[in-house]
Design a protein around this motif. Structure first.
Motif, PDB file in Angstrom:
ATOM      1  N   ASP A 161      -0.716   6.879   9.850  1.00 55.86           N
ATOM      2  CA  ASP A 161       0.257   7.497  10.812  1.00 55.86           C
ATOM      3  C   ASP A 161       1.559   6.492  10.591  1.00 55.86           C
ATOM      4  OD1 ASP A 161      -1.557   5.578  11.646  1.00 55.86           O
ATOM      5  OD2 ASP A 161      -0.669   5.479  13.641  1.00 55.86           O
ATOM      6  N   TYR A 162       1.549   5.679   9.584  1.00 52.16           N
ATOM      7  CA  TYR A 162       2.552   4.764   9.360  1.00 52.16           C
ATOM      8  C   TYR A 162       3.227   5.077   8.096  1.00 52.16           C
ATOM      9  CZ  TYR A 162       2.421   1.478  13.330  1.00 52.16           C
ATOM     10  OH  TYR A 162       2.446   0.897  14.781  1.00 52.16           O
ATOM     11  N   ARG A 163       4.600   4.623   7.736  1.00 53.54           N
ATOM     12  CA  ARG A 163       4.984   4.798   6.504  1.00 53.54           C
ATOM     13  C   ARG A 163       5.934   3.191   6.266  1.00 53.54           C
ATOM     14  NH1 ARG A 163       2.205   8.127   6.380  1.00 53.54           N
ATOM     15  NH2 ARG A 163       2.185  10.316   5.559  1.00 53.54           N
ATOM     16  N   CYS A 164       5.306   2.453   6.284  1.00 54.90           N
ATOM     17  CA  CYS A 164       5.698   0.992   5.987  1.00 54.90           C
ATOM     18  C   CYS A 164       6.672   0.968   4.548  1.00 54.90           C
ATOM     19  CB  CYS A 164       4.805  -0.176   5.883  1.00 54.90           C
ATOM     20  SG  CYS A 164       3.884  -0.229   7.260  1.00 54.90           S
ATOM     21  N   VAL A 165       7.841   0.667   4.775  1.00 55.53           N
ATOM     22  CA  VAL A 165       8.651   0.666   3.698  1.00 55.53           C
ATOM     23  C   VAL A 165       8.417   0.015   2.415  1.00 55.53           C
ATOM     24  CG1 VAL A 165      10.780   1.166   4.835  1.00 55.53           C
ATOM     25  CG2 VAL A 165      10.366  -1.184   4.163  1.00 55.53           C
ATOM     26  N   TRP A 166       7.346  -1.196   2.724  1.00 54.42           N
ATOM     27  CA  TRP A 166       6.777  -1.977   1.537  1.00 54.42           C
ATOM     28  C   TRP A 166       5.399  -1.720   1.344  1.00 54.42           C
ATOM     29  CZ3 TRP A 166       3.682  -4.092   4.738  1.00 54.42           C
ATOM     30  CH2 TRP A 166       3.980  -4.598   6.186  1.00 54.42           C
ATOM     31  N   CYS A 167       4.785  -0.596   1.877  1.00 56.71           N
ATOM     32  CA  CYS A 167       3.460  -0.325   1.797  1.00 56.71           C
ATOM     33  C   CYS A 167       2.818  -0.436   0.104  1.00 56.71           C
ATOM     34  CB  CYS A 167       3.218   1.372   2.149  1.00 56.71           C
ATOM     35  SG  CYS A 167       1.307   1.741   1.832  1.00 56.71           S
ATOM     36  N   PRO A 202       2.250 -13.870   3.422  1.00 56.69           N
ATOM     37  CA  PRO A 202       3.552 -13.443   2.757  1.00 56.69           C
ATOM     38  C   PRO A 202       3.526 -12.290   2.219  1.00 56.69           C
ATOM     39  CG  PRO A 202       2.153 -15.272   1.529  1.00 56.69           C
ATOM     40  CD  PRO A 202       1.588 -14.927   2.861  1.00 56.69           C
ATOM     41  N   GLY A 203       4.567 -11.601   2.442  1.00 57.20           N
ATOM     42  CA  GLY A 203       4.702 -10.346   1.558  1.00 57.20           C
ATOM     43  C   GLY A 203       4.729 -10.265   0.142  1.00 57.20           C
ATOM     44  N   ASN A 204       4.243  -9.190  -0.144  1.00 61.41           N
ATOM     45  CA  ASN A 204       4.107  -9.084  -1.712  1.00 61.41           C
ATOM     46  C   ASN A 204       5.564  -8.641  -2.283  1.00 61.41           C
ATOM     47  OD1 ASN A 204       3.656  -7.928  -4.311  1.00 61.41           O
ATOM     48  ND2 ASN A 204       2.193  -6.873  -4.074  1.00 61.41           N
ATOM     49  N   PRO A 205       6.147  -9.629  -3.115  1.00 65.21           N
ATOM     50  CA  PRO A 205       7.413  -9.543  -3.339  1.00 65.21           C
ATOM     51  C   PRO A 205       7.551  -8.469  -4.566  1.00 65.21           C
ATOM     52  CG  PRO A 205       6.464 -11.353  -4.626  1.00 65.21           C
ATOM     53  CD  PRO A 205       5.354 -10.860  -3.651  1.00 65.21           C
ATOM     54  N   THR A 206       6.389  -7.813  -5.127  1.00 64.71           N
ATOM     55  CA  THR A 206       6.839  -6.790  -6.144  1.00 64.71           C
ATOM     56  C   THR A 206       5.611  -6.067  -5.910  1.00 64.71           C
ATOM     57  OG1 THR A 206       5.387  -8.656  -7.637  1.00 64.71           O
ATOM     58  CG2 THR A 206       7.801  -8.238  -8.025  1.00 64.71           C
ATOM     59  N   GLY A 228      -3.205  -8.988  -9.621  1.00 65.52           N
ATOM     60  CA  GLY A 228      -1.935  -8.300  -9.613  1.00 65.52           C
ATOM     61  C   GLY A 228      -1.937  -6.913  -8.872  1.00 65.52           C
ATOM     62  N   ASN A 229      -1.308  -5.934  -9.124  1.00 67.94           N
ATOM     63  CA  ASN A 229      -1.281  -4.760  -8.083  1.00 67.94           C
ATOM     64  C   ASN A 229      -2.463  -3.535  -8.675  1.00 67.94           C
ATOM     65  OD1 ASN A 229       0.935  -5.384  -6.521  1.00 67.94           O
ATOM     66  ND2 ASN A 229       2.076  -5.174  -7.976  1.00 67.94           N
ATOM     67  N   ARG A 230      -3.411  -4.385  -9.505  1.00 69.87           N
ATOM     68  CA  ARG A 230      -4.416  -3.168  -9.953  1.00 69.87           C
ATOM     69  C   ARG A 230      -4.965  -2.529  -9.039  1.00 69.87           C
ATOM     70  NH1 ARG A 230      -7.902  -6.290 -13.957  1.00 69.87           N
ATOM     71  NH2 ARG A 230      -9.546  -4.747 -13.265  1.00 69.87           N
ATOM     72  N   ARG A 231      -5.522  -1.539  -9.072  1.00 71.85           N
ATOM     73  CA  ARG A 231      -6.245  -1.044  -7.884  1.00 71.85           C
ATOM     74  C   ARG A 231      -7.912  -0.931  -8.232  1.00 71.85           C
ATOM     75  NH1 ARG A 231      -4.307   5.221  -7.122  1.00 71.85           N
ATOM     76  NH2 ARG A 231      -6.622   5.402  -6.233  1.00 71.85           N
ATOM     77  N   GLY A 232      -8.726  -0.945  -7.450  1.00 72.98           N
ATOM     78  CA  GLY A 232     -10.164  -1.010  -7.545  1.00 72.98           C
ATOM     79  C   GLY A 232     -10.880  -2.193  -7.954  1.00 72.98           C
ATOM     80  N   VAL A 271       3.077  -8.741 -10.980  1.00 72.07           N
ATOM     81  CA  VAL A 271       3.252  -9.453  -9.986  1.00 72.07           C
ATOM     82  C   VAL A 271       3.804 -10.981 -10.603  1.00 72.07           C
ATOM     83  CG1 VAL A 271       2.189 -10.950  -8.233  1.00 72.07           C
ATOM     84  CG2 VAL A 271       1.431  -8.639  -8.227  1.00 72.07           C
ATOM     85  N   ASP A 272       4.835 -11.072  -9.659  1.00 71.28           N
ATOM     86  CA  ASP A 272       5.510 -12.363  -9.850  1.00 71.28           C
ATOM     87  C   ASP A 272       4.821 -13.488  -9.243  1.00 71.28           C
ATOM     88  OD1 ASP A 272       7.461 -14.492  -9.908  1.00 71.28           O
ATOM     89  OD2 ASP A 272       9.115 -13.618  -9.665  1.00 71.28           O
ATOM     90  N   ILE A 273       4.043 -14.168  -9.617  1.00 75.26           N
ATOM     91  CA  ILE A 273       3.048 -15.068  -9.192  1.00 75.26           C
ATOM     92  C   ILE A 273       3.757 -16.239  -8.582  1.00 75.26           C
ATOM     93  CG2 ILE A 273       1.374 -16.702  -9.659  1.00 75.26           C
ATOM     94  CD1 ILE A 273      -0.168 -14.957 -11.257  1.00 75.26           C
TER      95      ILE A 273
END
Lengths: 251, 251
Positions: free
Chosen positions: A45-51, A195-199, A246-250, A210-212
């Motif tokens: 129900d949300y659409r966060c811009v940084w989802c 902290p938010g994920n910068p990438t 990183g941003n890998r899924r699963g 990801v910028d570690i």
């Protein structure tokens, strides 16, 4: 005279599941580092811009969400965990949209524990059956608006037998002020700042590297802020899975 | 007739303190991410080959250890925390060598919580006054030998009102097997596995740059191992402070 056999257990067949994966470790919040299987529902129900989980949020991905009955979900959890009980992480999207109470009812007698993370925009009576409820209301940088009454209804629905923990993502000063506001409204709850994920992954499905160092920079800044403000019942934790995979899924 | 005034409170004056610093966050184990002030005592009965706090262990550093009374330690904790209660981390060296019971007795009425980390080679009755006891027996790669009876005496000394948690550093397969052995001896205790620091400070005081990717590699390998073995009540956590600040002291 024989007893009438019980009818088949009624289970919901309308769960929309984006992915079930694991075992891996929980990368976020109070359960960081704990082995878990993730059940990610589709729809939000949300659409966060940084989802960072658009594949479980955006209706463009709807045809990747599998309709499943609660018992089929539990069978998959059992398969992945080799029938060895562990903590199941119910996530999304917003998993509170889905009728997950039946999955919890099936798993708990087998020794499985259940943690659910939601923004706190929908309260369900089955929150009381959870072991852990992580409420992660979204700060101003998300461009979403918090329904404070509903957030409180979630806390109330969980009740005394569920461990309820707040988790706030912090990208900037306004988010930090929001986190302090949330904490002041629920002084009896533990709070984790992340902290938010910068990438984050992008809307077109791209998974940027990801910028570690930037992630660690943001964590350091948050530690400095919390300790300078003597906000000692807050906890600061980065997304460990993002550092590891990183941003890998699963994973 | 006036009452006889109480004499001055007897406090130990024989604490040897390597450093008191903070507030920062706890970087390791179950309290990861929690704001804390560290009290690091000087002196250790072990000489782990990969020790990362030699400045609090090696007698070559003895002249940097300050003799302090318990009340002086508590005054410094109060100063650093601005009189705002938080969790104090008692560390070393082996802090169990020192009579820290008086510091705990001074701080608890003020709302401070106390966590102590030790290898479990010395048991003290004041462990029962701790909020958290982290027992970190040393695996084979340390080249130290575990006294199992003494480790059990530490668990017993802490008793039911102290949360006792195991933490094992894992460098290699033998260390992992050791961790499993420890867990099987204390099945009722939670256990945290921590990958060893691949680039610890050296004996000559050099603080090498931490190889973050190697640290993350080791964490990933440990997650794989634990999940493959379905060791679901273990928890895997890297040293967050090493990721954030490398081998720097005082953070």
């Amino acid at each position: 005279m024989g007893r009438i056999p019980p009818g088949p257990r009624t289970v919901s067949t309308d769960l929309r599941i984006s992915e079930i994966f694991g075992p891996t470790i929980q990368g976020e919040g109070a359960l960081i580092g704990e082995p878990t299987v993730f059940v990610r529902t589709g729809g939000c129900d949300y659409r966060c811009v940084w989802c960072d989980t658009l594949h479980a949020v955006d209706s463009a991905y709807r045809d990747t969400w599998t309709p499943m009955a609660a018992d089929a979900v539990m069978v998959e959890i059992l398969r992945l965990s080799g029938n060895t009980p562990l903590t199941v992480s119910l996530s999304g999207g917003n998993p509170a949209i889905q009728p997950l109470g039946d999955v919890i009812a099936l798993g708990k007698p087998l020794g499985y524990r259940f943690a659910l993370e939601t923004q706190g925009s929908i309260a369900r009576d089955w929150f009381a059956a959870l072991d852990v409820l992580v409420l992660s209301p979204k700060p101003p940088s998300s461009e979403m608006t918090t329904d404070w009454d509903m957030l409180r209804a979630c806390v109330d629905a969980a009740g005394p037998d569920t461990q309820t923990i707040l988790k706030i993502v912090v990208f900037d000063d306004a988010d930090y002020a929001y986190a302090r506001d949330v904490a002041s409204r629920f002084p009896h709850l533990r709070i984790v700042l992340q902290p938010g994920n910068p990438t984050p992954p992008t809307r077109d499905g791209h998974e940027p590297v990801v910028d570690i160092e930037a992630t660690l920079d943001r964590t350091r800044a948050l530690v400095d802020r919390v300790t300078q403000d003597r906000w000692f019942n807050a906890r600061v934790l980065p997304q460990l899975h993002v550092l590891l995979w990183g941003n890998r899924r699963g994973v």
